[in-house]
Write an enzyme that holds these catalytic residues in place. Structure first.
Site, short mmCIF file in Angstrom:
data_model
loop_
_atom_site.label_atom_id
_atom_site.label_comp_id
_atom_site.label_asym_id
_atom_site.label_seq_id
_atom_site.Cartn_x
_atom_site.Cartn_y
_atom_site.Cartn_z
N ARG A 47 0.86 -1.18 0.00
CA ARG A 47 0.00 0.00 0.00
C ARG A 47 0.90 1.24 0.00
O ARG A 47 1.68 1.43 0.94
CB ARG A 47 -0.91 0.02 1.24
CG ARG A 47 -1.68 1.32 1.44
CD ARG A 47 -2.64 1.59 0.29
NE ARG A 47 -3.30 2.91 0.43
CZ ARG A 47 -4.03 3.48 -0.53
NH1 ARG A 47 -4.18 2.87 -1.69
NH2 ARG A 47 -4.60 4.65 -0.34
N ILE A 48 0.79 2.03 -1.05
CA ILE A 48 1.47 3.32 -1.06
C ILE A 48 0.39 4.34 -0.72
O ILE A 48 -0.56 4.52 -1.50
CB ILE A 48 2.09 3.61 -2.43
CG1 ILE A 48 3.12 2.55 -2.76
CG2 ILE A 48 2.71 5.00 -2.46
CD1 ILE A 48 3.55 2.55 -4.21
N SER A 50 -0.85 8.10 0.63
CA SER A 50 -0.49 9.51 0.80
C SER A 50 -1.21 10.09 2.00
O SER A 50 -2.42 9.88 2.17
CB SER A 50 -0.82 10.30 -0.46
OG SER A 50 -0.07 9.78 -1.54
N CYS A 52 -3.21 11.88 4.81
CA CYS A 52 -4.49 12.60 4.82
C CYS A 52 -4.80 12.92 6.28
O CYS A 52 -5.50 12.19 6.96
CB CYS A 52 -5.60 11.73 4.22
SG CYS A 52 -7.22 12.53 4.37
N CYS A 63 -13.69 11.90 3.04
CA CYS A 63 -12.97 11.10 2.04
C CYS A 63 -12.88 9.66 2.54
O CYS A 63 -13.39 9.34 3.61
CB CYS A 63 -11.58 11.69 1.78
SG CYS A 63 -10.55 11.69 3.25
N GLY A 91 -3.22 16.04 0.70
CA GLY A 91 -4.13 16.66 -0.29
C GLY A 91 -3.75 16.38 -1.73
O GLY A 91 -3.71 17.28 -2.55
N ASP A 124 -4.15 15.69 -9.77
CA ASP A 124 -3.39 14.87 -8.83
C ASP A 124 -1.92 15.25 -8.94
O ASP A 124 -1.30 15.04 -9.99
CB ASP A 124 -3.60 13.38 -9.18
CG ASP A 124 -3.11 12.46 -8.07
OD1 ASP A 124 -2.22 12.89 -7.30
OD2 ASP A 124 -3.61 11.34 -7.98
N ARG A 126 0.55 14.19 -6.96
CA ARG A 126 1.40 13.30 -6.18
C ARG A 126 2.58 12.77 -6.99
O ARG A 126 2.50 12.60 -8.20
CB ARG A 126 0.57 12.12 -5.64
CG ARG A 126 -0.33 12.57 -4.52
CD ARG A 126 -1.21 11.46 -4.02
NE ARG A 126 -2.22 11.08 -4.99
CZ ARG A 126 -3.18 10.21 -4.74
NH1 ARG A 126 -3.24 9.64 -3.55
NH2 ARG A 126 -4.08 9.92 -5.65
N THR A 147 -4.58 -0.71 -4.36
CA THR A 147 -5.01 0.63 -4.79
C THR A 147 -6.23 0.54 -5.69
O THR A 147 -6.48 -0.49 -6.31
CB THR A 147 -3.87 1.35 -5.56
OG1 THR A 147 -4.29 2.67 -5.90
CG2 THR A 147 -3.49 0.63 -6.86
ZN LIG Z 1 -8.44 11.87 2.64
#
Ligand SMILES: [Zn+2]
Length: 195
Positions: A47-48, A50, A52, A63, A91, A124, A126, A147
């Site tokens: 799991r990568i 980001s 939050c 979310c 974000g 996006d 990222r 993902t």
């Molecule tokens: Zn989130």
């Protein structure tokens, strides 16, 4: 080549994980949790994720991030092998100031994609390049990506990371996140069958 700066273990709700902290070129502390021998030949669940902070710390229900992270912990615990790379890019990479500005625009009726556009950001922003260094340092060769995001798989493959398979991390939509998930599905192409 990026090297871990600190290593230990942590006890979690989902059992014991090894923890490794990497400091990336931008000075951010990236968090890597592993379970089992991730350098063995068999592909690992990865799991990568980001950062939050709104859902993971502030209990926001706007979310699905914290729910996806929790499900990833469960799956890795069940398999008793795998890795979570927690990247400090709040974000979708625009930072907390802009994320909250985006929330305000969403309260005025825009969706998450339109809000990013109004603020002058890509849908996006990222960047996963640090992931390649981390996987090399931990001697991981092949991954099963946890993902729902096709762009993430595209970016990882472009970095030369061997994504053997994908496993969904799908969460049932709720009254507060349905619009957000719907924008992710229709505008960002996320694989979300329940939305
Ligand atoms: Zn989130």
């Amino acid at each position: 080549m990026l090297k871990s700066c600190a290593n230990s273990t942590i006890n979690t709700e989902f059992g014991v994980f090894d923890i490794h902290i990497y400091v990336s070129a931008d000075g951010k502390e990236q968090i890597v949790l592993t379970r089992g021998d991730v350098s063995a030949a068999e592909p690992i669940l990865l799991r990568i994720h980001s950062e939050c902070i709104t859902s993971e710390v502030l209990h926001s229900l706007d979310c699905d991030c914290v729910a996806q992270l929790t499900l990833a912990f469960k799956k890795i615990d069940e398999a008793n092998r795998g890795m979570i790379i927690y990247l400090r890019q709040e974000g979708r990479g625009i930072g907390l100031v802009n994320k909250i500005k985006s929330y305000e625009l969403q309260h005025q009726g825009m969706d998450t994609v339109e809000a990013h556009e109004i603020l002058g950001f890509p849908i996006d922003a990222r960047d996963y390049s640090v992931v390649k260094d981390i996987l090399e340092d931990r001697r991981v060769t092949e991954i099963i990506a946890l993902t729902n995001n096709p762009d993430k798989i595209k970016q990882l493959s472009a970095l030369g990371i061997a994504v053997i398979k994908r496993e969904a991390l799908e969460i049932s939509p709720t009254a507060t996140n349905r619009k957000y998930l719907s924008a992710k599905k229709t505008k960002m192409g996320h694989w979300l069958d329940l939305v």
